[in-house]
Enzyme design. Sequence first.
Site, mmCIF file in Angstrom:
data_model
loop_
_atom_site.group_PDB
_atom_site.id
_atom_site.type_symbol
_atom_site.label_atom_id
_atom_site.label_comp_id
_atom_site.label_asym_id
_atom_site.label_seq_id
_atom_site.Cartn_x
_atom_site.Cartn_y
_atom_site.Cartn_z
ATOM 1 N N GLU A 65 0.875 -1.171 0.000
ATOM 2 C CA GLU A 65 0.000 0.000 0.000
ATOM 3 C C GLU A 65 0.911 1.220 0.000
ATOM 4 O OE1 GLU A 65 -3.140 -0.006 -0.410
ATOM 5 O OE2 GLU A 65 -3.486 -2.155 -0.176
ATOM 6 N N CYS A 120 -1.811 9.460 2.518
ATOM 7 C CA CYS A 120 -1.356 8.866 1.253
ATOM 8 C C CYS A 120 -2.326 9.125 0.108
ATOM 9 C CB CYS A 120 -1.127 7.370 1.428
ATOM 10 S SG CYS A 120 -2.606 6.449 1.911
#
Length: 525
Positions: A246, A280
């Site tokens: 991720e 993110c």
Amino acid sequence: MMLTLLKANRSGSLVLPLWGYRDGSQDINCISVLIRMSKEQQAVACARKAFETGRSKSLEHRIRQLKNLQRLFIEKQSVISDAIKKDLNKSVVGTQLYETLGLEGEIGLAIKKLKEWAAPRPVEKNLMTISDTVYIKPEPLGVVLIIGAWNYPWAVTIQPLIGAIAAGNAAVVKPSEVCVHTAKVMEDLLPLYIDKELYPVVTGGVSETQELLRQRFDHIFYTGNSVVGKLIMEAAAKHLTPVTLELGGKSPCYIDRNCDITIACRRVAWGKYTNCGQTCIAPDYILCDPSIQDRVIEEVKKAIKEFYTDNPKTCPDYGRIINQRHFKRIINMMEDSTIAVGGDNDESDCYIAPTVLRDVKPEAKVMQEEIFGPLLPILSVSSLDEAIKFINKGEKPLALYVFSSDNKVITRMADDTSSGGLLANDCLVHFSVNSLPFGGVGNSGMGCYHGKYSFDQLSHLRGCLIKQLNMEGVNSMRYPPHTPKKLGWARFFILQNVDLGWVGRMVLLAVLAVVAAVVLQNYFL
């Protein structure tokens, strides 16, 4: 009770007893051997040995562990909030909203759906297998390594752990050392609530992580940046260990002239400056027509004031940059760009005000890497086509945002670009939808999680076919000697997929019995 104590000396030597012992409800069988181990090796060995007892496979055990984890977030919320306040200056409410609330929902869903997720999954059959039992059986992978990130230390570390527990795995948890206080709290609290042998916590920095990566795991789940992601993948390849990465990237945000710019900018400002830009999936930069740039700047400025007052530095809902190294990195990004809003900073407090940069060029420093901070560059594009072309020139982002009242614009952006996720007319909120897979593509990552996707990601979906030792006549078409007639029958049986109800299956079985008799008769003619 054990008659000797487990002791580790300075070199890491560990004595394991010969006999089994009972500690509460847990049975552990160990072998007597003096071995030289690092604490990382000990954690992995302990998790492996605990997994081999089979206790993590029980649905009752999984649910019990999930409920205990759920209880942790209820009973220790103040401890969790205090640590995150010290690390990232998040408020108590902000910590619950962005860290633990989603985890509570994820745990609740896993408890509710676990029996369904773990059950055998029937699949469509062809005529050749119509009388067989054919299904997918989810199985635990084994021992999973979870390497968390510092920006949302509980959310992105515990969410994969929930999936690992639900899927019946053991897991070694490595919280980010950058969030010093939170890592310590995690190390202290998790063993008090969940099985400390199945789910050990390993703290430390780069050397400890490297030592963990030398060990053999059955899956590695990493959240962080693409540079480290490549190192994780390289280490995993030595053992052919599958990975979930991720990562992140520069998530673009296109604002169309044909939209409510006030609402669009309010939502963009929220998505960008939450957690001081250290998200993110934060919108990394804005693409818009030059004719609306001034309006966009003004509306973002209004939203900043509404959310964080005239002085964000004193606002309890505005965070701080995690440390001085990242502070300096972000400050350096502004060197060749024009500040339109904000720009104030205080290195001693790791404070950078919500900032907007105008007339930014593609070659500017701020456009060369993911910002991961409270800077919002605005780049001018003359059309949707130009925006799509600009986006596609870069690496595939983790998220892509488009604001428009025109569905054709939204459809074009969805059809002609690629990203981990796409949101129209909002930011970030797809992360909260556990029925959506969350993950990257290309440079922004691989694999996905949340809800059932976490369970499946950390399970082996084993294909199973159970056949009876009868109706051999139907199988004669596959045995040598091979003939055109047998090929014709095989084509009929294999290429016809069926999805029948119970009555239909009974009728078809009767027909197949007749066909088998005919085939068998022809076989011996």
